[in-house]
Design a protein around this motif. Structure first.
Motif, PDB file in Angstrom:
ATOM      1  N   LYS A  16       0.817  -1.214   0.000  1.00 63.59           N
ATOM      2  CA  LYS A  16       0.000   0.000   0.000  1.00 63.59           C
ATOM      3  C   LYS A  16       0.851   1.264   0.000  1.00 63.59           C
ATOM      4  N   THR A  17       1.984   1.264   0.713  1.00 63.16           N
ATOM      5  CA  THR A  17       2.839   2.454   0.692  1.00 63.16           C
ATOM      6  C   THR A  17       3.454   2.649  -0.691  1.00 63.16           C
ATOM      7  N   SER A  18       3.810   1.567  -1.348  1.00 60.73           N
ATOM      8  CA  SER A  18       4.318   1.671  -2.722  1.00 60.73           C
ATOM      9  C   SER A  18       3.224   2.178  -3.654  1.00 60.73           C
ATOM     10  N   LEU A  19       1.983   1.751  -3.425  1.00 64.51           N
ATOM     11  CA  LEU A  19       0.877   2.256  -4.235  1.00 64.51           C
ATOM     12  C   LEU A  19       0.673   3.744  -3.999  1.00 64.51           C
ATOM     13  N   THR A  20       0.800   4.180  -2.761  1.00 64.00           N
ATOM     14  CA  THR A  20       0.705   5.611  -2.464  1.00 64.00           C
ATOM     15  C   THR A  20       1.748   6.395  -3.250  1.00 64.00           C
ATOM     16  N   GLU A  21       2.969   5.893  -3.266  1.00 66.70           N
ATOM     17  CA  GLU A  21       4.036   6.566  -4.017  1.00 66.70           C
ATOM     18  C   GLU A  21       3.693   6.649  -5.506  1.00 66.70           C
ATOM     19  N   ARG A  22       3.177   5.580  -6.061  1.00 64.56           N
ATOM     20  CA  ARG A  22       2.846   5.562  -7.490  1.00 64.56           C
ATOM     21  C   ARG A  22       1.705   6.534  -7.792  1.00 64.56           C
ATOM     22  N   LEU A  23       0.703   6.610  -6.916  1.00 63.56           N
ATOM     23  CA  LEU A  23      -0.395   7.555  -7.120  1.00 63.56           C
ATOM     24  C   LEU A  23       0.119   8.992  -7.097  1.00 63.56           C
ATOM     25  N   LEU A  24       1.020   9.293  -6.173  1.00 63.28           N
ATOM     26  CA  LEU A  24       1.576  10.642  -6.082  1.00 63.28           C
ATOM     27  C   LEU A  24       2.423  10.965  -7.303  1.00 63.28           C
ATOM     28  N   VAL A  36      10.189   1.639  -0.373  1.00 61.42           N
ATOM     29  CA  VAL A  36      10.062   1.252   1.031  1.00 61.42           C
ATOM     30  C   VAL A  36      11.370   0.672   1.529  1.00 61.42           C
ATOM     31  N   ASP A  37      11.997  -0.165   0.725  1.00 66.56           N
ATOM     32  CA  ASP A  37      13.252  -0.802   1.137  1.00 66.56           C
ATOM     33  C   ASP A  37      14.356   0.218   1.357  1.00 66.56           C
ATOM     34  N   ASP A  38      14.380   1.272   0.534  1.00 67.76           N
ATOM     35  CA  ASP A  38      15.412   2.297   0.664  1.00 67.76           C
ATOM     36  C   ASP A  38      15.057   3.373   1.686  1.00 67.76           C
ATOM     37  N   GLY A  39      13.821   3.349   2.199  1.00 68.84           N
ATOM     38  CA  GLY A  39      13.393   4.353   3.166  1.00 68.84           C
ATOM     39  C   GLY A  39      13.207   5.725   2.563  1.00 68.84           C
ATOM     40  N   SER A  40      12.775   5.784   1.281  1.00 64.03           N
ATOM     41  CA  SER A  40      12.663   7.076   0.595  1.00 64.03           C
ATOM     42  C   SER A  40      11.225   7.437   0.241  1.00 64.03           C
ATOM     43  N   THR A  41      10.247   6.839   0.933  1.00 58.81           N
ATOM     44  CA  THR A  41       8.853   7.131   0.622  1.00 58.81           C
ATOM     45  C   THR A  41       8.390   8.404   1.316  1.00 58.81           C
TER      46      THR A  41
END
Length: 670
Positions: A16-24, A36-41
């Protein structure tokens, strides 16, 4: 401009956090998709979130789509932080529930969907990770219909699923199977549409089907399902279009009285409180004094807003007002608490959508000199998460916390070390039980009658009440029989005292009735000096009420209930035999097993205290093939020795000791 307050919910690691990034990114708010793995969200802003790769606190970020401002709230997926999700549900207009195409419907997914359906929050489903090896789109769609809601329809298909070349194709009026599925779904909720379908030889026009799909989705009757990958961006554009088309937005009508809800509280760099609030009606403005009322509050508090920021296209914008429909951050409200109503009560309740914490642990500082600082720090954490339930034992100089799980304990430990410089340890986690009255009991102490040392008459009766009803206080005496402040002292003290029953657990599901009351009016000497020895005060009633209530509770008797989890285990059929005695040893109660091919499914209930042990044992008994889901179901009477909870020095259970102690205090003051 309309606003859509959108929640992104999922089981942990569904993406879901990756989906948030893609939507933005698709909306142009950010230039590159964070990892998420790199801590850059964008939404995992806490250092601990970046280190662990999980969402711990809900976060708000905004973007625009088709003239609608979307306030997107990214919520934690780990069950230990379900309280964060609970508070967010009360401010949502719609939601996207993310399901992994590989892992499918998981335990937390089912819990979240049950809450969304119970609150009738319009929800879209996004099946993520279609590009991952093992993705099974058709199987997951069937699982969604079987385990989440039968009222779902796939809005697209997937080509090359399970590979990096996975692509989605939106279904249209040119797909007969899709039109048929859509018609079957919508006519099941709409008699007029069904009549039009039966009467029309050519069926229902696709345009009307689309309109009814939007209407029924906004009523939370049906749930469109989208497929895609947040990692590659496949299917996200279609989901974005679905958010704009199918989920309801809120207007910014500022007429009427202000009404809002505080769903999050954090502290700024200077230690000041910052409240995240959703306004439902009216508006609040900078420098305005507002009314704050929490659950269970008898009287409202007041605060003055010193600054307002609203979310706009990925940024925090300073504003003069927070209007209806919007989410913003309010500063200056020093007494604000999570769950507070701003102004008049309105909107969706923010609590009781999920089970309360069922675990407890004692936290101890490594350095004795940190005890005072630890209590302050835990008070700050309790402001941000009231369900951690800080409980202080003055006799043992210990502090206990309520928890959902071990990960939450690790997060609290790291937070105390990183943000407050306090190194702590924890004792073994134990289960939180409840006490319910087993029958009816009554007790009374009369003023100026031994051994009552207080200038008060209090009589109380305890009666059992239906499960889940909580605690109710009522009176059989006239409200005017004594001053209201003394009546309030009795009622408030009853609630405080029931935090510890006969066995030390919180008492619930009961009615406490005030049967007797009496007091001595205010007396003065000839020179008009107040004489406390001749006058009843609220303190007399606060001291006497616990004594009378606990005596009544002893006469009623209590039954201790422990939390139970519903479990669902899938395992090879030949592993069922070894599992049965293990379930018996753990005091689990399984239902009849169901075998389909070589897979056996067992469902039942197990004490919450034994869930972790079952999780550890299952892989070894099933050659690593067993899968266990569990979720809180209910409280049931303890089977076996009754567990006792450590008591505080304010516990009035020992009548003689309590009377002697209070008698000395009263005599010394006269």
């Amino acid at each position: 401009m309309h606003t859509l307050n959108l929640g992104i919910l999922a089981h942990v690691d569904a993406g879901k956090t990756s989906l948030t990034e893609r939507l933005l990114h698709n909306a142009g708010v950010i230039d590159a998709v964070g990892s998420v793995d790199d801590g850059s969200t964008q939404t995992d802003s806490l250092a601990l979130e970046r280190q662990r790769g999980i969402t711990i606190k809900s976060a708000v970020v905004s973007f625009a789509v088709d003239g609608v401002t979307v306030n997107l709230i990214d919520t934690p997926g780990h069950p230990d932080f379900i309280a964060e999700v609970e508070r967010v549900l009360g401010v949502l207009d719609g939601a996207v529930l993310v399901v992994s195409a590989v892992e499918g419907v998981q335990a937390q997914t089912r819990i979240l969907m049950r809450a969304l359906r119970r609150l009738r929050i319009p929800t879209l489903v996004f099946v993520n990770k279609t590009d991952r090896a093992g993705a099974r789109c058709e199987g997951v769609l069937a699982d969604i219909a079987r385990r989440l809601s039968p009222s779902v329809v796939a809005m697209g298909s997937v080509d090359a699923a399970g590979t990096r070349r996975a692509r989605t194709r939106a279904l249209t009026a040119g797909d007969p199977a899709f039109v048929t599925a859509l018609t079957d779904l919508l006519t099941g909720h709409d008699d007029d549409l069904l009549a039009a379908y039966v009467e029309g030889a050519a069926g229902v026009p696709y345009g009307r089907l689309r309109e009814r799909l939007a209407a029924q989705t906004r009523q939370a009757l049906v749930h469109p399902v989208y497929f895609g990958s947040a990692a590659t961006g496949a299917g996200v554009a279609e989901l974005t279009a679905g958010i704009a088309e199918f989920l309801p937005s809120a207007g910014q009508a500022v007429e009427g009285p202000a009404s809002g809800t505080v769903f999050k509280v954090e502290r700024g760099p200077a230690g000041e409180k910052i409240a995240y609030a959703r306004m439902f009606t009216g508006q609040v403005r900078t420098r305005e004094r507002v009314r704050l009322l929490g659950d269970g509050d008898h009287e409202a508090r007041e605060g003055k807003i010193s600054a307002i920021t609203v979310f706009d296209n990925g940024k925090d914008i300073r504003g003069d007002a927070l209007p209806a429909g919007r989410i913003g951050r309010l500063r200056g409200l020093h007494t604000v608490r999570i769950g507070d109503t701003i102004g008049e009560r309105a909107g969706r309740p923010t609590r009781s959508h999920f089970a309360p914490p069922t675990l407890e642990t004692v936290v101890t500082p490594h350095r004795r000199e940190d005890r005072g600082a630890l209590h302050i720090a835990l008070g700050h954490l309790a402001e941000q998460d009231p369900l951690i339930g800080v409980r202080r034992d003055e006799v043992r100089q210990e502090v206990s916390l309520s928890l959902y799980g071990e990960v939450q304990k690790e997060v609290i430990q790291a937070t105390l070390a990183d943000e407050y410089g306090i190194e702590v340890g924890f004792r073994e986690t134990t289960t939180i039980c409840l006490e319910r009255p087993a029958g009816t009991g009554a007790a009374v102490e009369f003023i100026d009658v031994e051994p009552n040392p207080f200038l008060a008459t209090v009589g109380l009766r305890v009666d059992p009440a239906p499960f889940g009803s909580g605690v109710r206080f009522r009176r059989e005496v006239e409200l005017g029989s004594m001053p209201y402040s003394l009546m309030r002292a009795v009622e408030d003290t009853v609630a405080e005292t029931l935090a510890q029953g006969i066995h030390g657990w919180r008492v619930t599901d009961c009615t406490v009735t005030l049967t007797h009351s009496g007091y001595w009016p205010r007396q003065s000497h000839a020179h008009a000096v107040f004489d406390k020895s001749m006058s009843s005060t609220a303190g007399d009633f606060r001291n006497l009420t616990p004594l009378v209530l606990m005596e009544a509770l002893k006469r009623a008797g209590t039954t201790v209930y422990e939390p139970m989890h519903h479990f669902r285990a899938e395992l090879p059929a030949d592993a069922l035999g070894p599992l049965v005695p293990v379930l018996a040893r753990l005091h689990a109660v399984p239902g009849p097993p169901v075998t389909d091919g070589g897979v056996c499914t067992v469902e039942g209930v197990v004490p919450a205290a034994r869930v972790h042990e079952l999780q550890q044992l299952l892989p070894g008994m099933t050659r690593g093939e067993g899968v266990l889901e569990s979720a809180f179901e209910d409280y049931r009477p303890v089977d076996g020795p009754v567990p006792h909870r450590s008591r505080t020095d304010r516990d009035p259970l020992n009548r003689k000791e309590y009377l002697l102690r209070t008698q000395r205090r009263v005599d010394g003051g006269r």
